[in-house]
Design a protein around this motif. Structure first.
Motif, PDB file in Angstrom:
ATOM      1  N   UNK A 216       0.823  -1.217   0.000  1.00  0.00           N
ATOM      2  CA  UNK A 216       0.000   0.000   0.000  1.00  0.00           C
ATOM      3  C   UNK A 216       0.855   1.264   0.000  1.00  0.00           C
ATOM      4  N   UNK A 217       2.188   1.117   0.014  1.00  0.00           N
ATOM      5  CA  UNK A 217       3.067   2.277  -0.044  1.00  0.00           C
ATOM      6  C   UNK A 217       3.471   2.840   1.297  1.00  0.00           C
ATOM      7  N   UNK A 218       3.313   2.053   2.373  1.00  0.00           N
ATOM      8  CA  UNK A 218       3.663   2.512   3.714  1.00  0.00           C
ATOM      9  C   UNK A 218       4.852   1.711   4.251  1.00  0.00           C
ATOM     10  N   UNK A 219       5.597   2.317   5.166  1.00  0.00           N
ATOM     11  CA  UNK A 219       6.710   1.627   5.813  1.00  0.00           C
ATOM     12  C   UNK A 219       6.221   1.028   7.134  1.00  0.00           C
ATOM     13  N   UNK A 220       6.198  -0.307   7.246  1.00  0.00           N
ATOM     14  CA  UNK A 220       5.685  -0.940   8.460  1.00  0.00           C
ATOM     15  C   UNK A 220       6.725  -0.994   9.580  1.00  0.00           C
ATOM     16  N   UNK A 221       6.242  -1.002  10.803  1.00  0.00           N
ATOM     17  CA  UNK A 221       7.095  -1.245  11.967  1.00  0.00           C
ATOM     18  C   UNK A 221       6.231  -1.872  13.055  1.00  0.00           C
ATOM     19  N   UNK A 222       6.887  -2.458  14.046  1.00  0.00           N
ATOM     20  CA  UNK A 222       6.175  -3.209  15.077  1.00  0.00           C
ATOM     21  C   UNK A 222       6.795  -2.963  16.442  1.00  0.00           C
TER      22      UNK A 222
ATOM     23  N   UNK B 294       1.722 -19.625  23.994  1.00  0.00           N
ATOM     24  CA  UNK B 294       2.438 -18.358  23.841  1.00  0.00           C
ATOM     25  C   UNK B 294       1.424 -17.257  23.517  1.00  0.00           C
ATOM     26  N   UNK B 295       1.572 -16.122  24.194  1.00  0.00           N
ATOM     27  CA  UNK B 295       0.792 -14.937  23.846  1.00  0.00           C
ATOM     28  C   UNK B 295       1.749 -13.864  23.349  1.00  0.00           C
ATOM     29  N   UNK B 296       1.508 -13.393  22.134  1.00  0.00           N
ATOM     30  CA  UNK B 296       2.321 -12.327  21.551  1.00  0.00           C
ATOM     31  C   UNK B 296       1.371 -11.181  21.189  1.00  0.00           C
ATOM     32  N   UNK B 297       1.536 -10.063  21.881  1.00  0.00           N
ATOM     33  CA  UNK B 297       0.702  -8.886  21.596  1.00  0.00           C
ATOM     34  C   UNK B 297       1.599  -7.790  21.050  1.00  0.00           C
ATOM     35  N   UNK B 298       1.229  -7.267  19.865  1.00  0.00           N
ATOM     36  CA  UNK B 298       2.092  -6.299  19.188  1.00  0.00           C
ATOM     37  C   UNK B 298       1.282  -5.125  18.658  1.00  0.00           C
ATOM     38  N   UNK B 299       1.910  -3.956  18.683  1.00  0.00           N
ATOM     39  CA  UNK B 299       1.344  -2.762  18.070  1.00  0.00           C
ATOM     40  C   UNK B 299       1.958  -2.629  16.692  1.00  0.00           C
ATOM     41  N   UNK B 300       1.122  -2.556  15.664  1.00  0.00           N
ATOM     42  CA  UNK B 300       1.605  -2.466  14.288  1.00  0.00           C
ATOM     43  C   UNK B 300       1.402  -1.033  13.796  1.00  0.00           C
ATOM     44  N   UNK B 301       2.433  -0.499  13.135  1.00  0.00           N
ATOM     45  CA  UNK B 301       2.417   0.890  12.692  1.00  0.00           C
ATOM     46  C   UNK B 301       2.716   0.994  11.206  1.00  0.00           C
TER      47      UNK B 301
ATOM     48  N   UNK C 283       2.666   5.602  12.438  1.00  0.00           N
ATOM     49  CA  UNK C 283       1.346   5.845  13.013  1.00  0.00           C
ATOM     50  C   UNK C 283       0.679   4.511  13.345  1.00  0.00           C
ATOM     51  N   UNK C 284       0.071   4.371  14.524  1.00  0.00           N
ATOM     52  CA  UNK C 284      -0.547   3.097  14.896  1.00  0.00           C
ATOM     53  C   UNK C 284      -1.714   2.726  14.003  1.00  0.00           C
ATOM     54  N   UNK C 285      -1.729   1.474  13.556  1.00  0.00           N
ATOM     55  CA  UNK C 285      -2.786   0.972  12.682  1.00  0.00           C
ATOM     56  C   UNK C 285      -3.567  -0.145  13.359  1.00  0.00           C
ATOM     57  N   UNK C 286      -2.859  -1.062  14.024  1.00  0.00           N
ATOM     58  CA  UNK C 286      -3.565  -2.188  14.634  1.00  0.00           C
ATOM     59  C   UNK C 286      -2.839  -2.703  15.871  1.00  0.00           C
ATOM     60  N   UNK C 287      -3.596  -3.404  16.695  1.00  0.00           N
ATOM     61  CA  UNK C 287      -3.048  -4.170  17.811  1.00  0.00           C
ATOM     62  C   UNK C 287      -3.365  -5.631  17.531  1.00  0.00           C
ATOM     63  N   UNK C 288      -2.322  -6.470  17.463  1.00  0.00           N
ATOM     64  CA  UNK C 288      -2.488  -7.887  17.140  1.00  0.00           C
ATOM     65  C   UNK C 288      -2.242  -8.736  18.383  1.00  0.00           C
ATOM     66  N   UNK C 289      -3.201  -9.570  18.735  1.00  0.00           N
ATOM     67  CA  UNK C 289      -3.056 -10.539  19.826  1.00  0.00           C
ATOM     68  C   UNK C 289      -3.002 -11.923  19.215  1.00  0.00           C
ATOM     69  N   UNK C 290      -1.843 -12.580  19.326  1.00  0.00           N
ATOM     70  CA  UNK C 290      -1.670 -13.908  18.753  1.00  0.00           C
ATOM     71  C   UNK C 290      -1.437 -14.934  19.851  1.00  0.00           C
ATOM     72  N   UNK C 291      -2.069 -16.100  19.688  1.00  0.00           N
ATOM     73  CA  UNK C 291      -1.843 -17.239  20.588  1.00  0.00           C
ATOM     74  C   UNK C 291      -1.297 -18.387  19.751  1.00  0.00           C
ATOM     75  N   UNK C 292      -0.213 -19.013  20.257  1.00  0.00           N
ATOM     76  CA  UNK C 292       0.477 -20.040  19.487  1.00  0.00           C
ATOM     77  C   UNK C 292       0.847 -21.212  20.396  1.00  0.00           C
ATOM     78  N   UNK C 293       0.921 -22.452  19.846  1.00  0.00           N
ATOM     79  CA  UNK C 293       1.241 -23.647  20.645  1.00  0.00           C
ATOM     80  C   UNK C 293       2.742 -23.763  20.933  1.00  0.00           C
ATOM     81  N   UNK C 294       3.166 -23.732  22.193  1.00  0.00           N
ATOM     82  CA  UNK C 294       4.600 -23.788  22.529  1.00  0.00           C
ATOM     83  C   UNK C 294       5.289 -25.069  22.084  1.00  0.00           C
TER      84      UNK C 294
END
Length: 239
Positions: free
Chosen positions: A91-97, A124-131, A135-146
């Motif tokens: 989309x033409x944006x530079x992502x960061x986390x 595992x719980x991984x919560x990240x702010x995506x930019x 500029x903040x765009x989303x908050x991602x909450x991921x759960x994964x099997x250890x």
């Protein structure tokens, strides 16, 4: 149709766009409606219509009780399988986390059920702010099997999580996803820099490692997107 009014509204919209381009940056406040009305010599209705169009286009954003501000940009994404980073760059944006949480915990019942975990079993719980462009765009909450991803939390989680899963030998091949409108919860709203209760898009996603994998997903996630910075588009055809 009032042709003169229509042309005046289009002219005011162009003047506001020029004003933004010449002297304002993302996050800056736009002049008040009365000031714009006097500056352009038009009615308040014409100013409001021009601003509404620019809000709809994603160029401006209204914040209740504060005013109208220059948008950080509206990301338009088609529905397809891609990581956040790929989506933003396309989309033409530079992502960061920014990693908010990375730990082992007992997941909520819905996450445990989707991952095929027994009651009380940790994940595992991984919560990240995506930019995008900072500029903040989303908050991602991921759960994964250890048991499938030993040592995951000690790695770099600021890039593509799909890339990390592939490096562990679990490349994501397909996902199941739902999208719904929701109101931002207080903690999430603070991370997204919006008011609690502001409209957001809620994505629930199950990610699988095979094209037709019948087993539990490798990831169950809930992503909360700012609705004024993210738009989903799709192309449909008659079959």
């Amino acid at each position: 149709m009032d042709t003169a009014g229509e042309l005046k509204h289009v002219w005011v919209r162009k003047q506001i766009q020029d004003l933004v381009a010449a002297s304002l940056r993302p996050g800056d406040a736009l002049l008040g409606e009365r000031q714009l009305e006097e500056q352009f010599g038009v009615s308040r209705i014409t100013v409001r219509r021009a601003i509404s169009d620019l809000v709809q286009d994603g160029a401006l954003v209204r914040i209740k009780g504060k005013g109208t501000f220059v948008s950080h940009g509206l990301v338009r994404s088609t529905l397809h399988l891609a990581s956040f980073n790929e989506d933003m760059r396309a989309a033409g944006f530079e992502p960061s986390t920014r990693v908010i949480t990375a730990l082992t915990a007992v997941p909520p019942a819905a996450a445990a059920e989707h991952l095929g975990l027994a009651a009380g079993q940790e994940a595992y719980q991984v919560r990240r702010l995506r930019l995008a462009n900072g500029a903040p765009v989303s908050v991602d909450d991921s759960w994964l099997p250890p048991h499938l991803l030993p040592g995951l939390l000690s790695g770099d989680l600021t890039g593509s999580l799909y890339g990390v899963l592939a490096a562990f030998g679990h490349p994501v091949q397909h996902v199941e996803q739902t999208v719904q409108a929701a109101a931002a919860l207080e903690e999430t709203a603070a991370l997204l820099d919006i008011a609690p209760g502001a409209p957001v898009l809620l994505f629930r996603r199950r990610s699988f490692t095979g094209p037709n994998d019948p087993g539990p997903p490798i990831e169950y996630s809930i992503s909360t997107y700012r609705s004024d910075r993210y738009q989903v588009s799709m192309r449909l055809g008659l079959g």
